[in-house]
Design a protein around this motif. Structure first.
Motif, PDB file in Angstrom:
ATOM      1  N   ASP A  77       0.821  -1.197   0.060  1.00 39.71           N
ATOM      2  CA  ASP A  77       0.008   0.126  -0.003  1.00 39.71           C
ATOM      3  C   ASP A  77       0.997   1.145   0.149  1.00 39.71           C
ATOM      4  O   ASP A  77       0.602   2.159  -0.867  1.00 39.71           O
ATOM      5  CB  ASP A  77      -1.001   0.262   1.168  1.00 39.71           C
ATOM      6  CG  ASP A  77      -1.997  -0.915   1.124  1.00 39.71           C
ATOM      7  OD1 ASP A  77      -2.357  -1.231   0.030  1.00 39.71           O
ATOM      8  OD2 ASP A  77      -2.878  -1.435   2.132  1.00 39.71           O
ATOM      9  N   PHE A 201     -10.916   4.055   3.375  1.00 41.78           N
ATOM     10  CA  PHE A 201      -9.530   3.691   3.326  1.00 41.78           C
ATOM     11  C   PHE A 201      -9.404   2.736   4.403  1.00 41.78           C
ATOM     12  O   PHE A 201      -9.643   2.881   5.675  1.00 41.78           O
ATOM     13  CB  PHE A 201      -8.801   5.041   3.453  1.00 41.78           C
ATOM     14  CG  PHE A 201      -7.425   4.585   3.375  1.00 41.78           C
ATOM     15  CD1 PHE A 201      -6.699   4.371   2.214  1.00 41.78           C
ATOM     16  CD2 PHE A 201      -6.500   4.620   4.614  1.00 41.78           C
ATOM     17  CE1 PHE A 201      -5.254   4.267   2.192  1.00 41.78           C
ATOM     18  CE2 PHE A 201      -5.254   4.395   4.648  1.00 41.78           C
ATOM     19  CZ  PHE A 201      -4.547   3.965   3.355  1.00 41.78           C
ATOM     20  N   ASP A 202      -8.724   1.539   4.100  1.00 41.55           N
ATOM     21  CA  ASP A 202      -8.572   0.354   5.216  1.00 41.55           C
ATOM     22  C   ASP A 202      -6.991  -0.241   5.118  1.00 41.55           C
ATOM     23  O   ASP A 202      -7.127  -1.297   4.598  1.00 41.55           O
ATOM     24  CB  ASP A 202      -9.646  -0.481   5.046  1.00 41.55           C
ATOM     25  CG  ASP A 202      -9.341  -1.708   6.186  1.00 41.55           C
ATOM     26  OD1 ASP A 202      -9.013  -1.239   7.303  1.00 41.55           O
ATOM     27  OD2 ASP A 202     -10.230  -2.605   6.107  1.00 41.55           O
ATOM     28  N   ALA A 203      -6.030   0.686   5.399  1.00 38.78           N
ATOM     29  CA  ALA A 203      -4.660   0.048   5.107  1.00 38.78           C
ATOM     30  C   ALA A 203      -4.133  -0.908   6.304  1.00 38.78           C
ATOM     31  O   ALA A 203      -3.466  -1.914   5.782  1.00 38.78           O
ATOM     32  CB  ALA A 203      -3.524   1.120   4.782  1.00 38.78           C
ATOM     33  N   LYS A 205      -5.245  -3.540   9.011  1.00 49.28           N
ATOM     34  CA  LYS A 205      -6.356  -4.427   9.199  1.00 49.28           C
ATOM     35  C   LYS A 205      -6.796  -4.231  10.823  1.00 49.28           C
ATOM     36  O   LYS A 205      -7.749  -4.959  11.315  1.00 49.28           O
ATOM     37  CB  LYS A 205      -6.258  -5.851   8.947  1.00 49.28           C
ATOM     38  CG  LYS A 205      -5.797  -5.678   7.300  1.00 49.28           C
ATOM     39  CD  LYS A 205      -6.890  -5.172   6.278  1.00 49.28           C
ATOM     40  CE  LYS A 205      -6.796  -5.254   4.815  1.00 49.28           C
ATOM     41  NZ  LYS A 205      -6.646  -4.226   4.190  1.00 49.28           N
ATOM     42  N   TYR A 231      -6.997   9.058  -1.693  1.00 47.15           N
ATOM     43  CA  TYR A 231      -7.432   7.773  -0.490  1.00 47.15           C
ATOM     44  C   TYR A 231      -8.925   7.333  -0.817  1.00 47.15           C
ATOM     45  O   TYR A 231      -9.222   6.533  -0.473  1.00 47.15           O
ATOM     46  CB  TYR A 231      -6.956   8.446   0.718  1.00 47.15           C
ATOM     47  CG  TYR A 231      -5.549   8.500   1.322  1.00 47.15           C
ATOM     48  CD1 TYR A 231      -4.782   7.277   1.180  1.00 47.15           C
ATOM     49  CD2 TYR A 231      -4.966   9.780   1.075  1.00 47.15           C
ATOM     50  CE1 TYR A 231      -3.586   7.331   1.539  1.00 47.15           C
ATOM     51  CE2 TYR A 231      -3.325   9.725   1.349  1.00 47.15           C
ATOM     52  CZ  TYR A 231      -2.644   8.276   1.535  1.00 47.15           C
ATOM     53  OH  TYR A 231      -1.391   8.374   1.803  1.00 47.15           O
ATOM     54  N   TYR A 235      -9.395   1.818  -2.936  1.00 48.74           N
ATOM     55  CA  TYR A 235      -9.585   0.537  -2.850  1.00 48.74           C
ATOM     56  C   TYR A 235     -10.811   0.418  -3.725  1.00 48.74           C
ATOM     57  O   TYR A 235     -11.520  -0.637  -3.638  1.00 48.74           O
ATOM     58  CB  TYR A 235      -9.837   0.222  -1.624  1.00 48.74           C
ATOM     59  CG  TYR A 235      -8.782   0.249  -0.491  1.00 48.74           C
ATOM     60  CD1 TYR A 235      -7.736  -0.984  -0.882  1.00 48.74           C
ATOM     61  CD2 TYR A 235      -8.694   1.012   0.377  1.00 48.74           C
ATOM     62  CE1 TYR A 235      -6.757  -0.967  -0.118  1.00 48.74           C
ATOM     63  CE2 TYR A 235      -7.567   0.941   1.264  1.00 48.74           C
ATOM     64  CZ  TYR A 235      -6.519  -0.304   0.838  1.00 48.74           C
ATOM     65  OH  TYR A 235      -5.275  -0.123   1.976  1.00 48.74           O
ATOM     66  N   ASP A 236     -11.126   1.426  -4.639  1.00 47.40           N
ATOM     67  CA  ASP A 236     -12.120   1.320  -5.651  1.00 47.40           C
ATOM     68  C   ASP A 236     -11.925   0.071  -6.617  1.00 47.40           C
ATOM     69  O   ASP A 236     -10.750  -0.258  -7.134  1.00 47.40           O
ATOM     70  CB  ASP A 236     -12.427   2.465  -6.481  1.00 47.40           C
ATOM     71  CG  ASP A 236     -13.165   3.590  -5.524  1.00 47.40           C
ATOM     72  OD1 ASP A 236     -13.380   3.237  -4.327  1.00 47.40           O
ATOM     73  OD2 ASP A 236     -13.247   4.804  -5.882  1.00 47.40           O
TER      74      ASP A 236
END
Length: 236
Positions: A77, A201-203, A205, A231, A235-236
């Motif tokens: 990422d 956004f979820d870099a 976990k 951002y 993750y699209d």
């Protein structure tokens, strides 16, 4: 001078000696007297030209410079942030770069008097003052910890009202009165940070919250909005 001879005489002597040698003797002579010097010179030249072309001739100008604090981000990422942002923001990726540092961890749970990460914060101060950090990606405890650092500028000083309204509709704004102690209210405008988790956004976990804080070094240009939009679509 060698053995009383000047440089020109020494060179002429070596040339004559070289002419009189057989091919086999030339190889042996080169190995004994010139090989290691030649290798050292070649290595030095390679290092010099690598630096020259990488850092001077073909050096890329950084568009934005960010840092994550207390987030266990994937190197993949972080690599995407560095590699993909310039083109996303409309810059030529051959000429411009995006810098992003990870693996910075600071314990903000201690009191100021017992603060054990003084050196790390001083390093961050120096980087912001030197214009090397434009924004931070942090989790919730860091959001509180950065409040009294003096390094943060309100997003509403950098973003248009239209874009702030767009973020507000997504519940992505963190307001001063929600996170900043009252004694610091006069140092900020209405908005304090951007909740990137609300933008998808979820870099990391291990965390549900991802906040973007702009540093005082952030230029007043289009990149403030571009960073958030980047951002938002990550993750699209």
């Amino acid at each position: 001078m060698v053995d009383g001879k000047n440089f020109k005489e020494t060179v002429e002597e070596e040339k004559q000696k070289w002419k009189e040698m057989s091919f086999k003797k030339k190889l042996i002579y080169f190995k004994d007297y010139y090989m290691w010097w030649t290798i050292l010179i070649i290595v030095a030249l390679v290092c010099f030209f690598t630096w020259l072309f990488g850092q001077v001739i073909f050096a890329k100008k950084p568009v934005v410079k960010g840092m994550s604090i207390n987030l266990y981000m994937e190197y993949e990422d972080a690599g995407r942030i560095r590699d993909e942002y310039p083109e996303f923001a409309g810059y030529d990726p051959k000429k411009y770069s995006s810098e992003f540092a990870i693996d910075e961890f600071i314990d903000f749970s201690l009191s100021h008097e017992k603060y054990s990460q003084y050196d790390e914060m001083m390093a961050i101060y120096a980087q912001v003052v030197g214009g090397n950090i434009y924004y931070f990606l942090v989790e919730e405890t860091t959001l509180y910890g950065m409040t009294d650092s003096g390094l943060i500028v309100s997003p509403d000083e950098l973003l248009s009202k239209e874009f702030l309204d767009e973020l507000a509709a997504k519940d992505a704004l963190i307001y001063t009165k929600d996170y900043v102690p009252e004694e610091f209210w006069n140092e900020y405008s209405e908005v304090y940070a951007i909740d990137l988790g609300k933008l998808g956004f979820d870099a990391d976990k291990e965390n549900d919250n991802y906040y973007l804080l702009f540093s005082t070094a952030m230029p007043h240009d289009d990149n403030a909005e571009n960073i958030i939009r980047f951002y938002d679509q990550f993750y699209d």
